[in-house]
Design an enzyme around this catalytic site. Structure first.
Site, PDB file in Angstrom:
ATOM      1  N   ASN A 109       1.009  -1.028   0.042  1.00  0.00           N
ATOM      2  CA  ASN A 109       0.159   0.101  -0.041  1.00  0.00           C
ATOM      3  C   ASN A 109       0.762   1.422  -0.137  1.00  0.00           C
ATOM      4  O   ASN A 109       0.421   2.312  -0.787  1.00  0.00           O
ATOM      5  CB  ASN A 109      -0.951   0.015   1.465  1.00  0.00           C
ATOM      6  N   HIS A 155     -19.480  35.564 -30.531  1.00  0.00           N
ATOM      7  CA  HIS A 155     -20.241  34.653 -31.066  1.00  0.00           C
ATOM      8  C   HIS A 155     -19.963  34.037 -32.458  1.00  0.00           C
ATOM      9  O   HIS A 155     -20.916  33.964 -33.394  1.00  0.00           O
ATOM     10  CB  HIS A 155     -21.671  35.520 -31.185  1.00  0.00           C
ATOM     11  N   SER A 276      -8.938  11.823 -48.446  1.00  0.00           N
ATOM     12  CA  SER A 276     -10.167  11.287 -48.205  1.00  0.00           C
ATOM     13  C   SER A 276      -9.836   9.789 -49.010  1.00  0.00           C
ATOM     14  O   SER A 276      -9.327  10.030 -50.127  1.00  0.00           O
ATOM     15  CB  SER A 276     -11.360  12.092 -48.788  1.00  0.00           C
ATOM     16  N   LYS A 282      -9.757  16.382 -51.228  1.00  0.00           N
ATOM     17  CA  LYS A 282     -10.050  16.525 -49.673  1.00  0.00           C
ATOM     18  C   LYS A 282      -8.653  16.697 -49.231  1.00  0.00           C
ATOM     19  O   LYS A 282      -7.616  15.881 -49.543  1.00  0.00           O
ATOM     20  CB  LYS A 282     -10.610  15.557 -48.875  1.00  0.00           C
ATOM     21  N   ASN A 284      -7.858  17.052 -45.128  1.00  0.00           N
ATOM     22  CA  ASN A 284      -8.437  17.126 -44.114  1.00  0.00           C
ATOM     23  C   ASN A 284      -7.560  17.314 -42.798  1.00  0.00           C
ATOM     24  O   ASN A 284      -6.546  16.993 -42.729  1.00  0.00           O
ATOM     25  CB  ASN A 284      -9.060  15.753 -43.878  1.00  0.00           C
ATOM     26  N   GLU A 289      -8.352  17.462 -35.465  1.00  0.00           N
ATOM     27  CA  GLU A 289      -9.648  16.894 -35.071  1.00  0.00           C
ATOM     28  C   GLU A 289      -9.473  15.784 -34.108  1.00  0.00           C
ATOM     29  O   GLU A 289     -10.269  15.782 -33.153  1.00  0.00           O
ATOM     30  CB  GLU A 289     -10.426  16.362 -36.319  1.00  0.00           C
ATOM     31  N   GLN A 321      -6.561   0.695  -7.353  1.00  0.00           N
ATOM     32  CA  GLN A 321      -5.782   0.032  -8.474  1.00  0.00           C
ATOM     33  C   GLN A 321      -6.343   0.823  -9.767  1.00  0.00           C
ATOM     34  O   GLN A 321      -5.559   1.114 -10.552  1.00  0.00           O
ATOM     35  CB  GLN A 321      -6.042  -1.405  -8.383  1.00  0.00           C
TER      36      GLN A 321
HETATM   37  N1  ARG Z   1      -1.761  -3.306  -7.325  1.00  0.00           N
HETATM   38  C1  ARG Z   1      -2.188  -2.742  -6.425  1.00  0.00           C
HETATM   39  C2  ARG Z   1      -2.760  -1.406  -6.767  1.00  0.00           C
HETATM   40  O1  ARG Z   1      -2.407  -1.029  -7.790  1.00  0.00           O
HETATM   41  C3  ARG Z   1      -1.180  -2.393  -5.200  1.00  0.00           C
HETATM   42  C4  ARG Z   1      -1.479  -2.339  -3.952  1.00  0.00           C
HETATM   43  C5  ARG Z   1      -2.218  -3.721  -3.391  1.00  0.00           C
HETATM   44  N2  ARG Z   1      -2.406  -3.907  -2.116  1.00  0.00           N
HETATM   45  C6  ARG Z   1      -3.209  -4.792  -1.487  1.00  0.00           C
HETATM   46  N3  ARG Z   1      -3.211  -4.599  -0.200  1.00  0.00           N
HETATM   47  N4  ARG Z   1      -4.012  -5.669  -2.200  1.00  0.00           N
HETATM   48  O2  ARG Z   1      -3.352  -0.593  -6.078  1.00  0.00           O
END
Ligand code: ARG
Length: 459
Positions: A109, A155, A276, A282, A284, A289, A321
């Site tokens: 994490n 406008h 085109s 054409k 383009n 775009e 994620q």
């Molecule tokens: N692949 C996860 C993400 O992108 C990584 C973290 C995952 N952590 C966990 N406790 N499952 O967020």
């Protein structure tokens, strides 16, 4: 076997593995993941949590993996949950059991939050340098066109004459703000989450300041719950990208219109146009775009992530994620759009004559005719009415304010004398608008010199 499989009695379902895995898109964090891990083990050794020898073995193993990935020797599309798991597995396969010590005092994490920050930090700088290229192209084109007159519009109706340089420099200001917005984004990103663990830090005596120095962060995330669940910096990035795309899209729209047969103000270079398959005549403006079109996906990415985050309790949830594909897609999109747009701009041809003719018809000097009367003592509202009558007379008789005779002027108001022609010439209308921020060549040159300073500061 999964690195977390200890408490499980069954293998995961194949579809679960596939659904859960982020490797197909987070593989691109491999460099940041390894950089972060190296800093982490160095700190663990410094704190006596790992021995120097263990640290060296792990570091060397990681750096070799990095080299092999860079050299295309490792296929990253393997059966793994994400890039973090894959690199740890590769490491342990390579250096043996000591590799299992890498994850001490760390969680995926805080690891993934770190990787995303490192990755964005690097890429924000690259985007900013692409913005500077665009600013330079706008600046260069503007310096060539400080006396190129064109109609300014409201406008999409001809309103008052301006210069092409003035028009271009409006975009300079927009992209200058975009550049600054990415500065803000960089500041928000440049904070170290590592050390926050899964959510509540760790009991190991980590030295977060040391990691901060190693990875050159400005600050340390002060709250571990926030650090692992904060994706504001990703949202900031997606917002900055969206604003910038909105500006590019408006610019594209004008390029498309001005390049049309109806306007013919500019002509796109063949290298930035397409043909085109059926209509041989054409040419383009596909590039403009597509830039305009791709704005939609950037807005989508911003909205997608904001919506993903809105109901999440603290701290980490797997929903997060989903930040990656949004960020990577917007990043890829703007990294493509910026240089191609800049190159397209560098090669356009400007049709000064057509611009001038458009500025000199369509009554873009009507406000100046009214101001002329005001300077001779007529109240503005009366002057507005008088010129309105003149315009009506002209449109019914297929005349312009320049081609009306003095007698015809005086039939509507005796205040007119023959200096009216000078007062409403396009050159006068533009040159006299010398207020800061205005279209006169002088005012634009003052703007250009400030613009140059900005470019120099950013380069
Ligand atoms: N692949 C996860 C993400 O992108 C990584 C973290 C995952 N952590 C966990 N406790 N499952 O967020």
């Amino acid at each position: 076997m999964k690195l977390w499989a200890g408490r499980f009695t069954k293998a995961t379902d194949a579809l679960t593995d596939h659904f859960n895995s982020s490797l197909s898109f987070d593989y691109r964090l491999y460099n940041e993941d390894i950089t972060g891990s190296v800093a982490h083990v160095k700190m663990l050794a410094k704190q006596g949590i790992l021995t120097d020898e263990e640290c060296q073995t792990i570091e060397q193993g990681l750096l070799e993996i990095l080299q092999d990935i860079d050299g295309g020797k490792i296929d990253l599309m393997q059966d793994s949950e994400d890039i973090h798991m894959l690199i740890e597995t590769l490491l342990t396969n390579r250096i043996g059991d000591v590799g299992k010590k890498l994850h001490t005092g760390r969680s995926r994490n805080d690891q993934v939050a770190l990787d995303m920050r490192l990755y964005l930090r690097k890429n924000i700088k690259e985007i900013q340098s692409l913005i500077v290229d665009l600013l330079n192209a706008i600046y260069n084109l503007a310096t060539e066109h400080t006396t190129t007159f064109m109609p300014g519009y409201t406008h999409l109706q001809r309103a008052q004459p301006v210069t092409f340089a003035h028009h271009l420099m409006a975009y300079f200001e927009m992209f200058k703000r975009d550049y600054k917005r990415f500065d803000f984004c960089y500041d928000m990103t440049n904070c170290l989450p590592l050390g926050s663990g899964a959510l509540a830090t760790t009991t190991y005596p980590l030295d977060r300041d040391y990691v901060k120095e190693l990875l050159k962060f400005d600050a340390i995330c002060e709250n571990s719950l926030d650090a692992v669940s904060d994706r504001d910096f990703c949202v900031d990035f997606l917002y900055a990208a969206s604003q910038m795309m909105m500006h590019l899209s408006r610019f594209s729209e004008e390029i498309i219109i001005y390049n049309s047969h109806e306007f013919k103000f500019i002509e796109l270079d063949d290298a930035f146009s397409t043909g085109s398959s059926i209509m041989p005549q054409k040419k383009n403006p596909d590039i403009a775009e597509l830039v305009r079109g791709k704005t939609g996906r950037c807005y989508g990415n911003l909205l997608a992530l904001l919506t993903t985050l809105k109901g999440l309790p603290l701290a980490y949830n797997k929903d997060m994620q989903e930040d990656k594909e949004a960020v990577f897609d917007s990043l890829d999109t703007i990294s493509l759009c910026l240089p191609i747009f800049t190159n397209m701009l560098k090669t356009i041809t400007i049709n000064k004559e057509t611009m001038y003719k458009a500025a000199a018809s369509g009554f873009t000097n009507a406000t100046d005719a009214a101001d002329y009367l005001v300077k001779k003592g007529v109240a503005f509202r009366d002057a507005h009415h008088i010129v309105g009558q003149l315009v009506l007379f002209c449109t019914t008789n297929n005349l312009t304010l320049e081609t009306l005779s003095l007698q015809q002027y005086q039939d509507i108001s005796p205040v007119f004398t023959d200096d009216i022609y000078q007062a409403i010439s396009i050159a006068t209308c533009v040159n006299e608008r010398n207020v800061t921020g205005g279209p006169s060549p002088e005012a634009v040159k003052r703007h250009l010199s400030k613009a140059k300073q900005f470019i120099e500061r950013c380069s």
